[in-house]
Design a protein around this motif. Structure first.
Motif, PDB file in Angstrom:
ATOM      1  N   PRO A   1      10.662   1.840  -8.048  1.00 49.83           N
ATOM      2  CA  PRO A   1       9.638   2.427  -8.932  1.00 49.83           C
ATOM      3  C   PRO A   1      10.266   3.207 -10.083  1.00 49.83           C
ATOM      4  CG  PRO A   1       9.762   3.637  -6.869  1.00 49.83           C
ATOM      5  CD  PRO A   1      10.667   2.472  -6.710  1.00 49.83           C
TER       6      PRO A   1
ATOM      7  N   MET B   1       6.755   0.330  -9.559  1.00 43.78           N
ATOM      8  CA  MET B   1       5.932   1.475  -9.938  1.00 43.78           C
ATOM      9  C   MET B   1       4.475   1.066 -10.093  1.00 43.78           C
ATOM     10  SD  MET B   1       5.596   4.663 -10.647  1.00 43.78           S
ATOM     11  CE  MET B   1       7.223   5.352 -10.969  1.00 43.78           C
TER      12      MET B   1
ATOM     13  N   ARG C   1       2.871  -1.194  -8.542  1.00 43.69           N
ATOM     14  CA  ARG C   1       2.244  -1.414  -7.230  1.00 43.69           C
ATOM     15  C   ARG C   1       1.868  -0.096  -6.554  1.00 43.69           C
ATOM     16  NH1 ARG C   1       6.424  -5.521  -6.678  1.00 43.69           N
ATOM     17  NH2 ARG C   1       5.472  -7.593  -6.900  1.00 43.69           N
ATOM     18  N   CYS C   2       2.517   0.982  -6.952  1.00 43.68           N
ATOM     19  CA  CYS C   2       2.239   2.282  -6.326  1.00 43.68           C
ATOM     20  C   CYS C   2       0.988   2.944  -6.882  1.00 43.68           C
ATOM     21  CB  CYS C   2       3.428   3.228  -6.529  1.00 43.68           C
ATOM     22  SG  CYS C   2       4.958   2.706  -5.732  1.00 43.68           S
TER      23      CYS C   2
ATOM     24  N   ARG D   1       1.847  10.667  -7.597  1.00 43.47           N
ATOM     25  CA  ARG D   1       2.269   9.444  -6.908  1.00 43.47           C
ATOM     26  C   ARG D   1       3.530   8.842  -7.544  1.00 43.47           C
ATOM     27  NH1 ARG D   1      -3.360   6.099  -5.607  1.00 43.47           N
ATOM     28  NH2 ARG D   1      -4.213   7.633  -4.127  1.00 43.47           N
TER      29      ARG D   1
ATOM     30  N   ALA E   1       7.018   8.343  -5.559  1.00 44.14           N
ATOM     31  CA  ALA E   1       7.574   6.995  -5.429  1.00 44.14           C
ATOM     32  C   ALA E   1       8.982   6.904  -5.985  1.00 44.14           C
ATOM     33  CB  ALA E   1       6.666   6.001  -6.151  1.00 44.14           C
ATOM     34  N   SER E   2       9.264   7.651  -7.038  1.00 41.29           N
ATOM     35  CA  SER E   2      10.571   7.551  -7.691  1.00 41.29           C
ATOM     36  C   SER E   2      11.520   8.660  -7.278  1.00 41.29           C
ATOM     37  CB  SER E   2      10.386   7.589  -9.212  1.00 41.29           C
ATOM     38  OG  SER E   2       9.780   8.804  -9.604  1.00 41.29           O
TER      39      SER E   2
END
Length: 338
Positions: free
Chosen positions: A135, A153, A155-156, A229, A233-234
């Motif tokens: 991501p 990214m 998809r998150c 988010r 994610a990252s």
């Protein structure tokens, strides 16, 4: 000059301490402009004051005074600057200029890197989607700039959150936030006291982009979810040297987005503008006083030379006589007394 030369130094310290706290609590766009102007003006005042202190102190060294053809006694009487103060000022000035050169070189390399990356990213549109599960999302400044987002990214995030993320990165490019960053990094290189100001500036830029994204999508909560988010994610991914929605203090950014928009109060900005005006006026006054001091010292030296020789020169006149005699031949209103 005894007081005015130190005012820019005091103003620089005051702004370095207070400006970051005030900027974090105000509307981000004007706060970013205030921090950038404060950094530019105060670093100029800082360097100018150090230069004046170093010059005035070293000018009282007999060897230097002989080369400049001015009176050491006159300088010491009118504006005594200790040699230790001049030496410290000269060292700080030299260190700041060297650090500025190194930082400018790094910034130039960063800009070149961003432009190369813009050319390497596939496609010719503003948005570039990387076929990568890691991501990532960031903006690359250039002509034009590019927004780079990985499939991982995307998809998150949900549809609305994706729009908020892209609006955030687009705000970085539209506001040319990389130029603000360059200003703060260069000023922090000159004076380490400005590092908190540079850190606060980075946070303000992210808040600026957050607010513009919220206005774009019409929901502050959507932007807050997108920021949170994307940051989660990252978290395990190395961040590139570019503007990213996951940058800055994410918890504080999310908290600010969940609260009402920050107020646009003018008092802190007026106070900051007055401090910057004081810095400029004091530096200009100190420079003017320094010029008058040197001029007065040159007159005193010329008068001493004339008195020592009885006004009659045997052979060639002393070195610098042609330059300093002009001071004796002009009155206080600039009229020639010939």
């Amino acid at each position: 000059m005894r007081i005015s030369v130190y005012v820019p130094l005091v103003v620089a310290v005051v702004l370095a301490v207070l400006a970051p706290r005030v900027a974090r609590q105000r509307a981000p766009r004007p706060a970013a402009w205030l921090l950038a102007c404060a950094a530019l003006v105060t670093v100029t005042g800082w360097l100018g004051s150090l230069a004046l202190l170093a010059f005035t102190g070293f000018a009282q060294i007999p060897v230097v005074a002989e080369e400049g053809h001015w009176s050491v006694a006159a300088l010491r009487t009118q504006d005594p600057v200790f040699l230790s103060v001049a030496a410290v000022s000269a060292l700080a000035l030299a260190a700041g200029l060297v650090s500025l050169g190194v930082a400018a070189l790094r910034q130039a390399r960063h800009i070149l890197w961003a432009r190369r990356e813009c050319g390497r990213v596939p496609g010719d549109t503003e948005l570039a989607v990387l076929d990568d599960e890691a991501p990532q999302a960031f903006a690359l400044p250039g002509s034009p700039g590019r927004i780079v987002v990985s499939r991982g990214m995307l998809r998150c995030l949900g549809d609305a959150e994706r729009e908020a993320l892209l609006a955030h990165e687009r705000a970085h490019l539209r506001g040319r936030h990389h130029l603000f960053q360059a200003v703060w990094r260069l000023t922090a290189a000159v004076n380490p006291l400005f590092r908190p100001l540079a850190e606060a500036g980075g946070f303000v830029l992210e808040r600026w982009a957050d607010e513009e994204a919220a206005a774009r999508v019409g929901s502050r909560r959507v932007v807050a979810r997108a920021v949170g988010r994307a940051a989660l994610a990252s978290a395990a991914v190395a961040r590139p040297a570019a503007l990213a929605a996951t940058g800055g203090a994410v918890p504080q950014r999310v908290q600010a987005l969940l609260a009402p928009p920050p107020p646009r109060r003018t008092l802190p900005f007026v106070a900051g503008a007055l401090l910057l005006t004081l810095c400029c006026a004091s530096l200009a006054n100190a420079a003017s006083d320094s010029e008058r001091l040197v001029d007065s010292a040159e007159r005193a030296q010329c008068a001493a030379d004339a008195e020592a020789t009885g006004g009659a020169w045997v052979g060639h006149p002393p070195r610098g006589r042609d330059a300093c005699c002009g001071h004796l031949a002009v009155d206080d209103h600039g009229r020639h007394l010939r």
